[in-house]
Design a protein around this motif. Structure first.
Motif, PDB file in Angstrom:
ATOM      1  N   TRP A  85       0.305   1.712   0.957  1.00 41.35           N
ATOM      2  CA  TRP A  85      -0.868   0.898   0.631  1.00 41.35           C
ATOM      3  C   TRP A  85      -1.704   0.603   1.880  1.00 41.35           C
ATOM      4  CZ3 TRP A  85      -2.574  -0.075  -4.146  1.00 41.35           C
ATOM      5  CH2 TRP A  85      -1.702   0.153  -5.200  1.00 41.35           C
ATOM      6  N   LEU A  86      -1.130   0.780   3.066  1.00 42.14           N
ATOM      7  CA  LEU A  86      -1.888   0.560   4.301  1.00 42.14           C
ATOM      8  C   LEU A  86      -3.028   1.568   4.470  1.00 42.14           C
ATOM      9  CD1 LEU A  86       0.845  -0.329   6.923  1.00 42.14           C
ATOM     10  CD2 LEU A  86      -0.878  -1.839   5.934  1.00 42.14           C
ATOM     11  N   TRP A  87      -2.967   2.675   3.752  1.00 41.37           N
ATOM     12  CA  TRP A  87      -4.045   3.661   3.837  1.00 41.37           C
ATOM     13  C   TRP A  87      -5.377   3.079   3.356  1.00 41.37           C
ATOM     14  CZ3 TRP A  87      -3.558   7.573   6.878  1.00 41.37           C
ATOM     15  CH2 TRP A  87      -2.314   8.131   7.100  1.00 41.37           C
ATOM     16  N   PHE A  88      -5.326   2.003   2.594  1.00 38.09           N
ATOM     17  CA  PHE A  88      -6.564   1.358   2.151  1.00 38.09           C
ATOM     18  C   PHE A  88      -7.382   0.831   3.337  1.00 38.09           C
ATOM     19  CE2 PHE A  88      -4.815   1.022  -2.202  1.00 38.09           C
ATOM     20  CZ  PHE A  88      -5.940   1.487  -2.885  1.00 38.09           C
ATOM     21  N   LEU A  89      -6.735   0.647   4.484  1.00 35.21           N
ATOM     22  CA  LEU A  89      -7.457   0.194   5.670  1.00 35.21           C
ATOM     23  C   LEU A  89      -8.528   1.187   6.111  1.00 35.21           C
ATOM     24  CD1 LEU A  89      -4.618  -1.362   7.804  1.00 35.21           C
ATOM     25  CD2 LEU A  89      -6.495  -2.547   6.670  1.00 35.21           C
ATOM     26  N   LEU A  90      -8.416   2.417   5.666  1.00 36.99           N
ATOM     27  CA  LEU A  90      -9.423   3.421   6.032  1.00 36.99           C
ATOM     28  C   LEU A  90     -10.733   3.254   5.260  1.00 36.99           C
ATOM     29  CD1 LEU A  90      -7.132   6.555   6.323  1.00 36.99           C
ATOM     30  CD2 LEU A  90      -8.007   5.113   8.159  1.00 36.99           C
ATOM     31  N   LEU A  91     -10.695   2.507   4.165  1.00 32.39           N
ATOM     32  CA  LEU A  91     -11.916   2.202   3.428  1.00 32.39           C
ATOM     33  C   LEU A  91     -12.577   0.997   4.091  1.00 32.39           C
ATOM     34  CD1 LEU A  91     -10.567   2.493  -0.206  1.00 32.39           C
ATOM     35  CD2 LEU A  91     -11.892   4.187   1.047  1.00 32.39           C
ATOM     36  N   PRO A  92     -13.830   1.099   4.485  1.00 31.62           N
ATOM     37  CA  PRO A  92     -14.455   0.074   5.318  1.00 31.62           C
ATOM     38  C   PRO A  92     -14.266  -1.385   4.879  1.00 31.62           C
ATOM     39  CG  PRO A  92     -15.910   1.923   5.110  1.00 31.62           C
ATOM     40  CD  PRO A  92     -14.739   2.208   4.236  1.00 31.62           C
ATOM     41  N   ILE A  93     -14.838  -1.834   3.818  1.00 33.13           N
ATOM     42  CA  ILE A  93     -14.748  -3.252   3.464  1.00 33.13           C
ATOM     43  C   ILE A  93     -13.822  -3.454   2.267  1.00 33.13           C
ATOM     44  CG2 ILE A  93     -16.059  -5.242   2.643  1.00 33.13           C
ATOM     45  CD1 ILE A  93     -18.430  -4.094   4.275  1.00 33.13           C
ATOM     46  N   VAL A  94     -13.974  -2.626   1.281  1.00 35.64           N
ATOM     47  CA  VAL A  94     -13.193  -2.744   0.050  1.00 35.64           C
ATOM     48  C   VAL A  94     -11.699  -2.588   0.332  1.00 35.64           C
ATOM     49  CG1 VAL A  94     -12.822  -1.751  -2.244  1.00 35.64           C
ATOM     50  CG2 VAL A  94     -15.127  -1.915  -1.308  1.00 35.64           C
ATOM     51  N   GLY A  95     -11.341  -1.676   1.203  1.00 33.89           N
ATOM     52  CA  GLY A  95      -9.937  -1.445   1.516  1.00 33.89           C
ATOM     53  C   GLY A  95      -9.271  -2.655   2.136  1.00 33.89           C
ATOM     54  N   VAL A  96      -9.979  -3.331   3.021  1.00 41.46           N
ATOM     55  CA  VAL A  96      -9.431  -4.536   3.649  1.00 41.46           C
ATOM     56  C   VAL A  96      -9.237  -5.632   2.606  1.00 41.46           C
ATOM     57  CG1 VAL A  96      -9.898  -6.336   5.345  1.00 41.46           C
ATOM     58  CG2 VAL A  96     -10.422  -3.963   5.884  1.00 41.46           C
ATOM     59  N   ILE A  97     -10.199  -5.780   1.713  1.00 43.81           N
ATOM     60  CA  ILE A  97     -10.081  -6.794   0.657  1.00 43.81           C
ATOM     61  C   ILE A  97      -8.892  -6.494  -0.254  1.00 43.81           C
ATOM     62  CG2 ILE A  97     -11.213  -7.762  -1.379  1.00 43.81           C
ATOM     63  CD1 ILE A  97     -13.886  -7.338   0.154  1.00 43.81           C
ATOM     64  N   ILE A  98      -8.744  -5.231  -0.652  1.00 44.93           N
ATOM     65  CA  ILE A  98      -7.611  -4.842  -1.497  1.00 44.93           C
ATOM     66  C   ILE A  98      -6.292  -5.139  -0.790  1.00 44.93           C
ATOM     67  CG2 ILE A  98      -6.402  -2.863  -2.510  1.00 44.93           C
ATOM     68  CD1 ILE A  98      -9.200  -1.676  -3.086  1.00 44.93           C
ATOM     69  N   LEU A  99      -6.208  -4.792   0.486  1.00 39.99           N
ATOM     70  CA  LEU A  99      -4.973  -5.013   1.226  1.00 39.99           C
ATOM     71  C   LEU A  99      -4.670  -6.503   1.383  1.00 39.99           C
ATOM     72  CD1 LEU A  99      -2.762  -3.331   2.417  1.00 39.99           C
ATOM     73  CD2 LEU A  99      -3.884  -3.498   4.614  1.00 39.99           C
ATOM     74  N   ILE A 100      -5.683  -7.317   1.598  1.00 36.24           N
ATOM     75  CA  ILE A 100      -5.464  -8.766   1.688  1.00 36.24           C
ATOM     76  C   ILE A 100      -4.882  -9.301   0.396  1.00 36.24           C
ATOM     77  CG2 ILE A 100      -6.656 -10.991   1.826  1.00 36.24           C
ATOM     78  CD1 ILE A 100      -8.468  -9.730   3.967  1.00 36.24           C
ATOM     79  N   VAL A 101      -5.423  -8.844  -0.714  1.00 36.53           N
ATOM     80  CA  VAL A 101      -4.905  -9.274  -2.024  1.00 36.53           C
ATOM     81  C   VAL A 101      -3.443  -8.850  -2.180  1.00 36.53           C
ATOM     82  CG1 VAL A 101      -5.110  -8.919  -4.522  1.00 36.53           C
ATOM     83  CG2 VAL A 101      -7.156  -9.331  -3.147  1.00 36.53           C
ATOM     84  N   LEU A 102      -3.129  -7.629  -1.791  1.00 36.57           N
ATOM     85  CA  LEU A 102      -1.751  -7.146  -1.900  1.00 36.57           C
ATOM     86  C   LEU A 102      -0.798  -7.916  -0.990  1.00 36.57           C
ATOM     87  CD1 LEU A 102      -2.344  -3.294  -2.078  1.00 36.57           C
ATOM     88  CD2 LEU A 102      -1.792  -4.850  -3.954  1.00 36.57           C
ATOM     89  N   LEU A 103      -1.267  -8.271   0.203  1.00 36.89           N
ATOM     90  CA  LEU A 103      -0.431  -9.005   1.140  1.00 36.89           C
ATOM     91  C   LEU A 103      -0.210 -10.455   0.716  1.00 36.89           C
ATOM     92  CD1 LEU A 103      -1.880  -7.530   4.428  1.00 36.89           C
ATOM     93  CD2 LEU A 103       0.427  -7.171   3.550  1.00 36.89           C
ATOM     94  N   CYS A 104      -1.047 -10.951  -0.177  1.00 38.40           N
ATOM     95  CA  CYS A 104      -0.897 -12.321  -0.686  1.00 38.40           C
ATOM     96  C   CYS A 104       0.046 -12.418  -1.878  1.00 38.40           C
ATOM     97  CB  CYS A 104      -2.281 -12.870  -1.100  1.00 38.40           C
ATOM     98  SG  CYS A 104      -3.322 -13.256   0.312  1.00 38.40           S
ATOM     99  N   ARG A 105       0.483 -11.280  -2.392  1.00 36.88           N
ATOM    100  CA  ARG A 105       1.371 -11.297  -3.562  1.00 36.88           C
ATOM    101  C   ARG A 105       2.681 -11.992  -3.245  1.00 36.88           C
ATOM    102  NH1 ARG A 105       1.671  -5.599  -6.405  1.00 36.88           N
ATOM    103  NH2 ARG A 105       3.016  -6.866  -7.682  1.00 36.88           N
ATOM    104  N   PRO A 106       3.285 -12.629  -4.246  1.00 29.98           N
ATOM    105  CA  PRO A 106       4.570 -13.297  -4.023  1.00 29.98           C
ATOM    106  C   PRO A 106       5.701 -12.301  -3.771  1.00 29.98           C
ATOM    107  CG  PRO A 106       3.955 -13.435  -6.335  1.00 29.98           C
ATOM    108  CD  PRO A 106       2.799 -12.805  -5.610  1.00 29.98           C
ATOM    109  N   SER A 107       6.771 -12.808  -3.217  1.00 32.00           N
ATOM    110  CA  SER A 107       7.950 -11.974  -2.946  1.00 32.00           C
ATOM    111  C   SER A 107       8.605 -11.534  -4.245  1.00 32.00           C
ATOM    112  CB  SER A 107       8.955 -12.771  -2.122  1.00 32.00           C
ATOM    113  OG  SER A 107       8.385 -13.179  -0.907  1.00 32.00           O
ATOM    114  N   ARG A 108       9.283 -10.386  -4.166  1.00 41.52           N
ATOM    115  CA  ARG A 108      10.031  -9.891  -5.324  1.00 41.52           C
ATOM    116  C   ARG A 108      11.503  -9.859  -5.012  1.00 41.52           C
ATOM    117  NH1 ARG A 108       6.688  -5.527  -8.727  1.00 41.52           N
ATOM    118  NH2 ARG A 108       4.821  -6.744  -8.791  1.00 41.52           N
TER     119      ARG A 108
END
Length: 108
Positions: A85-108
């Motif tokens: 999922w870190l590959w989303f960092l290659l997308l300029p703005i949208v990728g960072v937003i997506i990754l922030i949302v994913l990093l905020c998810r609760p633990s499993r």
């Protein structure tokens, strides 16, 4: 996890991509990196205001890039996701937003 514990934990696992990182560990680390980067950028701009990239900020980025990636991978794993999922960092703005949302998810 407290602020100091998170920083100590990330530096003690400097390049360790195995295991998990709780949300508190990751976000305390992000806060620490942001504060230090702001301070070093301010120092760089007072030393050489005409330069776009300062020496101290550049050295800081070189030092923290590996632990930053490692804690992000561990955080994604804690959220039940793959490091890919870190590959989303290659997308300029949208990728960072997506990754922030994913990093905020609760633990499993």
């Amino acid at each position: 996890m407290t602020f100091g514990q998170a920083i100590s934990s990330v530096f003690s696992k400097y390049g360790q991509f195995t295991g998990v990182a709780r949300r508190s560990e990751y976000w305390w680390w992000v806060l620490f990196v942001t504060i230090v980067d702001f301070a070093l950028s301010t120092l760089d701009s007072t030393i050489n205001p005409s330069s776009a990239f300062g020496l101290f900020s550049t050295l800081w980025i070189v030092v923290i890039v590996l632990p930053f990636l490692a804690v992000a991978v561990r955080r994604l794993r804690d959220a039940g996701l793959s490091w890919k999922w870190l590959w989303f960092l290659l997308l300029p703005i949208v990728g960072v937003i997506i990754l922030i949302v994913l990093l905020c998810r609760p633990s499993r």
